[in-house]
Design an enzyme around this catalytic site. Structure first.
Site, PDB file in Angstrom:
ATOM      1  N   ASP A  12       0.855  -1.191   0.000  1.00  0.00           N
ATOM      2  CA  ASP A  12       0.000   0.000   0.000  1.00  0.00           C
ATOM      3  C   ASP A  12       0.894   1.245   0.000  1.00  0.00           C
ATOM      4  O   ASP A  12       1.791   1.366   0.833  1.00  0.00           O
ATOM      5  CB  ASP A  12      -0.896  -0.031   1.246  1.00  0.00           C
ATOM      6  CG  ASP A  12      -1.992   1.016   1.193  1.00  0.00           C
ATOM      7  OD1 ASP A  12      -3.165   0.653   1.395  1.00  0.00           O
ATOM      8  OD2 ASP A  12      -1.680   2.200   0.968  1.00  0.00           O
ATOM      9  N   ASP A 106      -3.776   2.250  -5.238  1.00  0.00           N
ATOM     10  CA  ASP A 106      -2.467   2.249  -4.580  1.00  0.00           C
ATOM     11  C   ASP A 106      -2.218   1.020  -3.722  1.00  0.00           C
ATOM     12  O   ASP A 106      -1.350   1.011  -2.870  1.00  0.00           O
ATOM     13  CB  ASP A 106      -2.306   3.531  -3.745  1.00  0.00           C
ATOM     14  CG  ASP A 106      -2.892   3.404  -2.349  1.00  0.00           C
ATOM     15  OD1 ASP A 106      -3.939   2.729  -2.207  1.00  0.00           O
ATOM     16  OD2 ASP A 106      -2.310   3.956  -1.414  1.00  0.00           O
ATOM     17  N   GLU A 107      -2.964  -0.032  -3.979  1.00  0.00           N
ATOM     18  CA  GLU A 107      -2.954  -1.150  -3.036  1.00  0.00           C
ATOM     19  C   GLU A 107      -3.162  -2.466  -3.791  1.00  0.00           C
ATOM     20  O   GLU A 107      -4.009  -2.529  -4.677  1.00  0.00           O
ATOM     21  CB  GLU A 107      -4.117  -0.894  -2.080  1.00  0.00           C
ATOM     22  CG  GLU A 107      -4.314  -1.817  -0.965  1.00  0.00           C
ATOM     23  CD  GLU A 107      -5.654  -1.483  -0.261  1.00  0.00           C
ATOM     24  OE1 GLU A 107      -6.089  -2.314   0.524  1.00  0.00           O
ATOM     25  OE2 GLU A 107      -6.243  -0.432  -0.532  1.00  0.00           O
TER      26      GLU A 107
END
Ligand code: TTP
Ligand code: MG
Length: 392
Positions: A12, A106-107
């Site tokens: 993340d 983002d993960e």
């Protein structure tokens, strides 16, 4: 890979949008940066760690963020730029394994079981990955590694910012023990409240409770909470292909206000979705409904089931609960209704822990209905009980 042997990594990015802005504009370095909607009704997308010290966080109304941290830099999001960087990160992830489940921009989860041997240890793989991301983007991320997705995700949260945490299988119970109950997947604000009323504050409290005790409070969900509190989570990393969903929706020729009529439609949609699931030999754990009002306001609501299912009955019950509990009918009427399932997995992948007599009875009925409808045309037979509230 068997759940008992997996190693899962969760990556993340740290304060993603804000970090990108700070990296692209060195003048922002060290300042509190807040990215989000700047209009009067805007909300915060993310705040840099500097801004978080003032109590600013994601989803907070921008007016409140301005009050808490008036000297911050306020920026509106540059989606294109964030996607570009997300793609760069995705490419790096692919050099580690094809088993990637992107969760958001983002993960992502990675099943690294098969590639671990090349790096010696989970830690060295994780550090190498963080370095690769750093070199390619000049941004920091955090990595959690564990025996399953739930642990990996909780580990990356604890590692933040710019850190790495590996929780080996044998440490998972002690790792979870001090965490608050809502760290468990599927425990939202309302369940949390119920758990607290019953006297459970930490995951350790759930670990110590007997299954019977938990059943008194949480019924069919007790076994799920028990397993999760011990750090068991068999949900595999699903690549985009496998993570697909199935849905059906219908638009009415005129807006409808009558709840009974709407529920009948909801049932038909649920039945169609159930049939498509069974055709494809898939099971689902998440039921979604979509509602568009007469003025085009569109709402979606989703709920996770305690078990994987392909039964119309189960899909219908959750869809109806969502509809009754989360959609307020008003004079705008309803223009469109949809029912969908997500979180799919192939049938037979997981031994069905929750199979019981009631479920297999329903299963037979569903199969019979499918066969009859196939032979005589869709809609020939629907459940007589379809609108009776069988859950109460
Ligand atoms: P997150 O990973 O939840 O948050 P973050 O990366 O900003 O911070 P953290 O270090 O705690 O991971 O979300 C990633 C991006 O998604 C975030 O930078 C902005 C966007 N986002 C929203 O637009 N709205 C939201 O409510 C959240 C939670 C995130
Ligand atoms: Mg993030």
């Amino acid at each position: 890979m068997e759940p008992e042997q997996r190693t899962i990594l969760h990556l993340d990015m740290d304060a993603f949008f804000a970090q990108v802005e700070m990296n692209d504009n060195p003048e922002l370095e060290g300042k509190p940066v807040i990215v989000g909607g700047l209009g009067p009704r805007g909300v915060v997308s993310t705040a840099s760690y500097e801004a978080r010290e003032y109590g600013v966080h994601s989803a907070m109304p921008m007016v409140e963020a301005r009050r808490l941290c008036p000297d911050a830099e306020f920026l509106s999001p540059r989606g294109e730029r964030y996607s570009e960087i997300a793609r760069t990160v995705r490419h790096i992830l692919q050099t580690y394994t094809p088993d990637i489940q992107p969760v958001s921009l983002d993960e992502a989860f990675l099943d690294i079981t098969g590639t671990l041997h090349k790096y010696g240890s989970p830690e060295s793989l994780g550090q190498q990955l963080r370095e690769d991301v750093r070199n390619a983007t000049n941004l920091t991320c955090s990595v959690g590694i564990g025996p399953n997705k739930m642990i990996a995700k909780l580990a990356s949260e604890q590692a933040k910012p710019d850190g790495l945490l590996h929780v080996p299988r044998e440490k998972r119970e002690s790792f979870l023990r001090p965490l608050p109950i809502d760290a468990i997947w599927g425990v939202g604000p309302r369940t949390k409240e119920r758990m607290q009323e019953a006297g459970y504050e930490t995951i350790g409290d759930l670990q110590d409770a007997s299954l019977m005790e938990l059943e008194e409070h949480f019924g069919e969900w007790a076994i799920v909470y028990k397993k999760r509190s011990r750090g068991e989570d068999r949900d595999p990393v699903k690549t985009r292909q496998q993570a697909k969903s199935i849905s059906n929706e219908t638009t009415f020729s005129e807006d409808i206000e009558d709840p009974e009529h709407l529920e009948q439609v909801l049932y038909r949609l649920a039945a169609r979705v159930g049939r498509r699931l069974r055709e494809k030999q898939l099971l689902s754990r998440t039921v979604k409904i979509k509602v568009r009002r007469g003025d085009f306001t569109t709402l979606t609501r989703r709920r996770t089931l305690p078990e994987h299912t392909d039964l119309t009955e189960n899909i219908w019950q959750r869809a109806r609960d969502l509809f009754r509990q989360q959609i307020e009918l008003d004079d705008r009427g309803i223009r469109l209704l949809g029912v969908g399932v997500a979180n799919l997995q192939e049938k037979g992948v997981q031994p069905d822990l929750f199979e019981d007599e009631e479920q297999s009875r329903r299963s037979d009925v569903n199969q019979l209905m499918d066969e009859i409808n196939e032979e005589y045309g869709q809609g020939t037979i629907t459940r007589g009980v379809q609108l009776r509230d069988s859950s109460s």
